[in-house]
Write a protein that holds these residues in place. Structure first.
Motif, PDB file in Angstrom:
ATOM      1  N   LEU A 225       0.812  -1.221   0.000  1.00 25.11           N
ATOM      2  CA  LEU A 225       0.000   0.000   0.000  1.00 25.11           C
ATOM      3  C   LEU A 225       0.845   1.270   0.000  1.00 25.11           C
ATOM      4  O   LEU A 225       0.589   2.192  -0.787  1.00 25.11           O
ATOM      5  CB  LEU A 225      -0.954  -0.021   1.213  1.00 25.11           C
ATOM      6  N   SER A 226       1.880   1.324   0.850  1.00 27.40           N
ATOM      7  CA  SER A 226       2.642   2.578   0.961  1.00 27.40           C
ATOM      8  C   SER A 226       3.324   2.907  -0.377  1.00 27.40           C
ATOM      9  O   SER A 226       3.328   4.059  -0.805  1.00 27.40           O
ATOM     10  CB  SER A 226       3.669   2.486   2.087  1.00 27.40           C
ATOM     11  N   ALA A 227       3.879   1.904  -1.038  1.00 22.94           N
ATOM     12  CA  ALA A 227       4.538   2.147  -2.328  1.00 22.94           C
ATOM     13  C   ALA A 227       3.502   2.534  -3.382  1.00 22.94           C
ATOM     14  O   ALA A 227       3.748   3.408  -4.227  1.00 22.94           O
ATOM     15  CB  ALA A 227       5.308   0.904  -2.760  1.00 22.94           C
ATOM     16  N   GLY A 228       2.338   1.896  -3.336  1.00 28.19           N
ATOM     17  CA  GLY A 228       1.264   2.225  -4.284  1.00 28.19           C
ATOM     18  C   GLY A 228       0.785   3.663  -4.096  1.00 28.19           C
ATOM     19  O   GLY A 228       0.551   4.386  -5.071  1.00 28.19           O
ATOM     20  N   LEU A 229       0.659   4.069  -2.825  1.00 32.04           N
ATOM     21  CA  LEU A 229       0.220   5.447  -2.544  1.00 32.04           C
ATOM     22  C   LEU A 229       1.253   6.455  -3.040  1.00 32.04           C
ATOM     23  O   LEU A 229       0.901   7.503  -3.588  1.00 32.04           O
ATOM     24  CB  LEU A 229      -0.036   5.626  -1.042  1.00 32.04           C
ATOM     25  N   ASN A 230       2.539   6.127  -2.867  1.00 29.77           N
ATOM     26  CA  ASN A 230       3.601   7.012  -3.372  1.00 29.77           C
ATOM     27  C   ASN A 230       3.519   7.147  -4.881  1.00 29.77           C
ATOM     28  O   ASN A 230       3.618   8.238  -5.438  1.00 29.77           O
ATOM     29  CB  ASN A 230       4.983   6.442  -3.023  1.00 29.77           C
ATOM     30  N   ALA A 231       3.352   6.000  -5.552  1.00 26.17           N
ATOM     31  CA  ALA A 231       3.284   6.011  -7.019  1.00 26.17           C
ATOM     32  C   ALA A 231       2.069   6.818  -7.472  1.00 26.17           C
ATOM     33  O   ALA A 231       2.148   7.616  -8.419  1.00 26.17           O
ATOM     34  CB  ALA A 231       3.214   4.578  -7.543  1.00 26.17           C
ATOM     35  N   GLU A 232       0.952   6.626  -6.784  1.00 28.10           N
ATOM     36  CA  GLU A 232      -0.265   7.370  -7.136  1.00 28.10           C
ATOM     37  C   GLU A 232      -0.015   8.879  -7.008  1.00 28.10           C
ATOM     38  O   GLU A 232      -0.373   9.666  -7.892  1.00 28.10           O
ATOM     39  CB  GLU A 232      -1.409   6.953  -6.204  1.00 28.10           C
ATOM     40  N   ARG A 233       0.606   9.287  -5.900  1.00 26.09           N
ATOM     41  CA  ARG A 233       0.834  10.722  -5.662  1.00 26.09           C
ATOM     42  C   ARG A 233       1.762  11.308  -6.729  1.00 26.09           C
ATOM     43  O   ARG A 233       1.573  12.439  -7.178  1.00 26.09           O
ATOM     44  CB  ARG A 233       1.421  10.909  -4.254  1.00 26.09           C
TER      45      ARG A 233
END
Ligand code: HXC
Length: 263
Positions: A225-233
């Motif tokens: 999740l944390s890496a996905g949220l970073n990529a999304e941002r």
């Protein structure tokens, strides 16, 4: 629908309105079984569509009675362990899954084996009320080989995926919808029309935002999740540099329809 081209034997290509490429699976005599040639033709069409700015979405469909009945069993029968390993099919599937524009499936009738796997490569599946999805490889003494274990369990969860893969039993459109395998169920005669309309809706958005939205959503299968949220941002931030995002906001404030040019 615009001009239909028979690029070879297994698929037909046409345009719907300006921005939607339509791929029709066209091997009725083999119930649209996906032989290597079929996958080669699909990937060739997608490869061309990837670099064609006029294509903003792709719809894949079969006939009213069959989407695709699986890999071509007669072709599969020729494979031994080594030729199965060196076969070009995995590369074809990789090309389909790497396609960065929206892929929509209009599924009527049977989507079995590799046909169900092809449906699961679609970003959005619209199913006719009599569609049937299944992974019947177990009946042939084998197992799915193009993501039918991995993608199915992510799409429908363990209980239903286990039942389908271990028993070979099919599920109907309503069950597929309830399980999350398909986005909408329509009457059989409106499935393609609905998929085309949805494809046009998507094609009218910013192609840049659509591309990054698809990428971000699919990353959730691969990343914590944390890496996905970073990529999304990062993608969200990147879009702030696009003309399309300025156009979208300006159009809202000026109470008019936006015109997205993909810049
Ligand atoms: C090759 C196929 C085929 C297939 C149908 N045909 N499915 N040929 N590969 N997957 C051919 C039949 O041999 C027959 O050819 C003609 O199409 C008509 O088939 P019927 O069975 O008479 O049609 P129908 O009664 O309408 O039944 C439709 C059907 C049934 C329910 C879809 O055909 C069926 O169950 N097909 C097999 C489904 C299946 O097991 N799929 C998984 C494949 S394995 P002739 O020449 O006799 O007229 C797979 C593995 C992936 O996908 C693993 C990757 C390595």
């Amino acid at each position: 629908m615009n001009t239909t081209t028979n690029i070879d034997d297994d698929i037909l290509l046409s345009r719907y309105q300006e921005h939607v490429l339509v791929i029709t699976l066209n091997r009725p005599e083999a119930r649209n079984a996906l032989r290597n040639q079929s996958l080669r033709e699909i990937t060739t069409a997608l490869h061309a569509a990837a670099s064609d700015d006029t294509v903003r979405a792709v719809v894949i469909h079969g006939s009213q009675t069959v989407f695709a009945a699986g890999a071509d069993i007669k072709e599969m029968a020729q494979l031994n362990a080594i030729s199965a390993l060196t076969d070009s099919r995995p590369e074809f599937w990789k090309i389909i899954s790497a396609f960065h524009k929206p892929l929509l499936g209009a599924v009527n009738g049977y989507a079995l084996g590799a046909g169900c796997e092809l449906a699961m490569h679609m970003d959005i599946v619209i199913a006719g009320e009599n569609a049937k999805f299944g992974q019947p490889e177990i009946n042939l003494g084998t197992i799915p080989g193009a993501g039918g274990t991995q993608r199915l369990i992510k799409a429908v969860g363990k209980a239903l995926a286990m039942k389908m893969v271990l028993s070979g039993e099919m599920i109907n459109a309503q069950t597929a919808m309830a399980a999350g395998l398909v986005a909408e169920v329509t009457s059989d005669d409106t499935t393609l029309e609905r998929a085309l309309t949805l494809a046009c809706t998507i094609a009218a958005k910013s192609p840049l935002a659509i591309r990054l939205a698809k990428e971000a959503l699919l990353l959730s299968f691969e990343m914590p999740l944390s890496a996905g949220l970073n990529a999304e941002r990062k993608s969200f931030s990147l879009l702030a540099a696009s003309d399309d995002r300025n156009e979208g906001i300006a159009a809202f404030l000026e109470k008019r329809k936006p015109l997205f040019l993909g810049k």
